[in-house]
Enzyme design. Structure first.
Site, PDB file in Angstrom:
ATOM      1  CD  GLU A 139      -1.417   7.443   9.754  1.00  0.00           C
ATOM      2  OE1 GLU A 139      -0.970   8.202   8.878  1.00  0.00           O
ATOM      3  OE2 GLU A 139      -2.363   6.641   9.550  1.00  0.00           O
TER       4      GLU A 139
ATOM      5  CG  PHE B 149      -0.518  -6.019   4.300  1.00  0.00           C
ATOM      6  CD1 PHE B 149      -0.949  -5.270   5.377  1.00  0.00           C
ATOM      7  CD2 PHE B 149      -1.450  -6.817   3.645  1.00  0.00           C
ATOM      8  CE1 PHE B 149      -2.265  -5.304   5.808  1.00  0.00           C
ATOM      9  CE2 PHE B 149      -2.783  -6.857   4.058  1.00  0.00           C
ATOM     10  CZ  PHE B 149      -3.187  -6.099   5.136  1.00  0.00           C
TER      11      PHE B 149
ATOM     12  CG  HIS C 213      -6.427   0.734   1.651  1.00  0.00           C
ATOM     13  ND1 HIS C 213      -5.523   1.418   0.857  1.00  0.00           N
ATOM     14  CD2 HIS C 213      -5.674   0.026   2.550  1.00  0.00           C
ATOM     15  CE1 HIS C 213      -4.301   1.146   1.258  1.00  0.00           C
ATOM     16  NE2 HIS C 213      -4.371   0.311   2.290  1.00  0.00           N
TER      17      HIS C 213
ATOM     18  CG  HIS D 163      -1.934   4.018   5.807  1.00  0.00           C
ATOM     19  ND1 HIS D 163      -1.853   3.884   4.435  1.00  0.00           N
ATOM     20  CD2 HIS D 163      -2.126   2.757   6.292  1.00  0.00           C
ATOM     21  CE1 HIS D 163      -1.996   2.613   4.107  1.00  0.00           C
ATOM     22  NE2 HIS D 163      -2.159   1.909   5.216  1.00  0.00           N
TER      23      HIS D 163
ATOM     24  CE  LYS E  18      -5.466   4.206   2.510  1.00  0.00           C
ATOM     25  NZ  LYS E  18      -4.505   5.291   2.829  1.00  0.00           N
TER      26      LYS E  18
ATOM     27  CB  CYS F 287      -0.946  -0.014   1.191  1.00  0.00           C
ATOM     28  SG  CYS F 287      -1.966  -1.510   1.226  1.00  0.00           S
TER      29      CYS F 287
END
Length: 417
Positions: free
Chosen positions: A316, A403, A342, A305, A337, A165
């Site tokens: 975060e 990831f 996403h 994110h 998002k 991502c």
């Protein structure tokens, strides 16, 4: 060696909430959710039956029918968004030396839909290997960069970037580095993703990563809300044209903003979960600030994110407080998002684009779908819930984490001649 300044001269977007940059930005500031029940395949037996799809998409409205058939959906998205960005920037083989115009493009997964179709066709047959001759060229992740360069005749640096991502943020940073080091004058960069399929949704469901709020899909992506239950799959493409300042000025180009700096780190912690204290996120924001030669107090907006996962949102915010200290409370934070879902490998480019427009237009897009404060978060932070905020935005930072523990951050700032 004196590093060149790098500016943004063109933008392109194709998303679930808008098929052009103008439509995308309007939807972001209006707080529009792109989420609905899945149309691309029968998801009735899946745990998650909704996503942020690009709706009513007909590639032949943009691309030659014969050529479109040779491309996976993710490449079609990339081509269309790149066309918009290239046209916006006015970059052609006449306005720039094609040997010094590159394409550095990203995808987190690539042609998963093509891969699924071909394997299922083979499995349902008699074992005879009858595969589409375009199976591999449609599937491979680097093909979007190749196709863009072939269409426009750009012969500079050309390759793909993959870091889950974080992919398209890493692509933007690579493009930035190539230009400031003098290896190219112009780079077409960004990312594309299209994995709303049985394999994509089934795989993420098996990981328990996605929201299962099937009774209310429009509000399923709810970053920083107490009742968030996972991310919502999105798809689309975002494209930026990066150019050396001297090249842009020489040809009289429109300049949106300047790329200030970028950073990349690893969590080195877990294959999917973030470091619980946000260590990698803290390090990457500090790295981006150092690269830009900026102080934490210089940042006015962070596009986080913010995937709407229980662990990720907490980690975060801890990292933001660690890096920015008391100034964190002066910064607008938002998770776009909440509207686009996403978009995996395309997320970084689309969110960098949102930062660029925030800096250009002095508007902060909101985080929508907030209903209940999470007591585990510092709710004194300004998450820009549900409504846009109008304020001067001199500099914005975009975070993307993938990831595997991949972290990337890029900073954009107002262009001052």
């Amino acid at each position: 060696m004196t590093l060149k300044r790098v500016v943004v001269t063109g933008l392109g977007a194709l998303t679930s909430i808008g098929k052009t940059v103008e439509e995308y930005w309007q939807a972001l500031t209006d707080g529009v959710s792109g989420c609905d029940n899945i149309q691309q395949f029968d998801a009735s037996k899946f745990k998650t039956r909704f996503a942020c799809e690009v709706k009513d998409f007909d590639p032949t409205l943009y691309l030659d029918r014969k050529e479109a058939r040779k491309m996976d959906r993710f490449t079609q998205f990339a081509m269309i968004a790149a066309d918009e960005a290239v046209k916006d920037a006015g970059i052609t083989t006449e306005t720039a030396n094609p040997d010094r115009v590159g394409v550095i493009f990203a995808s987190g997964i690539g042609g998963l839909i093509t891969f699924q179709e071909e394997i299922m066709n083979f499995a349902s047959g008699d074992g005879t290997p009858r595969f589409n001759p375009f199976f591999i060229p449609k599937m491979i992740l680097d093909i979007a960069a190749g196709q863009i360069s072939m269409k426009h005749g750009f012969r500079g640096p050309n390759y793909a970037v993959v870091s889950a991502c974080a992919s398209s943020t890493n692509a933007i940073i690579d493009a930035f580095d190539n230009i400031r080091l003098g290896r190219a004058d112009v780079i077409v960069t960004g990312g594309s993703e299209a994995v709303i399929s049985a394999a994509g949704c089934g795989g993420f469901n098996a990981m328990k990563a996605m929201s299962e709020r099937n009774d209310d899909p429009k509000t399923a992506s709810r970053p920083f809300d107490k009742d968030r239950d996972g991310f919502v799959m999105g798809e689309g493409a975002g494209v930026l044209i990066l150019e050396s300042l001297e090249h842009a000025l020489a040809r009289g180009a429109k300049i949106y903003c300047e790329i200030a700096g970028g950073g990349a780190t690893a969590d080195a912690h877990h294959i999917t979960a973030p470091h619980p204290e946000g260590l990698g996120a803290k390090n990457v924001m500090n790295a981006a600030l150092a690269d830009a030669g900026m102080l934490p107090s210089d940042i006015d907006y962070i596009n986080v994110h913010g995937t709407s996962t229980p662990l990720g949102d907490i980690a975060e915010t801890k990292a933001i407080l660690n890096v920015f200290g008391s100034h964190a409370y002066n910064i607008n934070i938002s998770a776009t998002k909440s509207m686009t879902g996403h978009c995996l490998g395309a997320a970084g480019a689309l969110e960098a684009l949102a930062c660029i427009l925030a800096v250009t237009k002095d508007v902060i897009p909101p985080t929508i779908n907030h209903f209940t404060d999470d007591p585990e978060l510092d709710n004194k932070l300004n998450f820009t819930f549900n409504k846009p905020q109008y304020k001067t935005v001199n500099a914005a930072l975009s975070n993307t984490f993938g990831f595997g523990g991949h972290n990337a951050s890029v900073i954009v700032k107002k262009f001052v001649g």
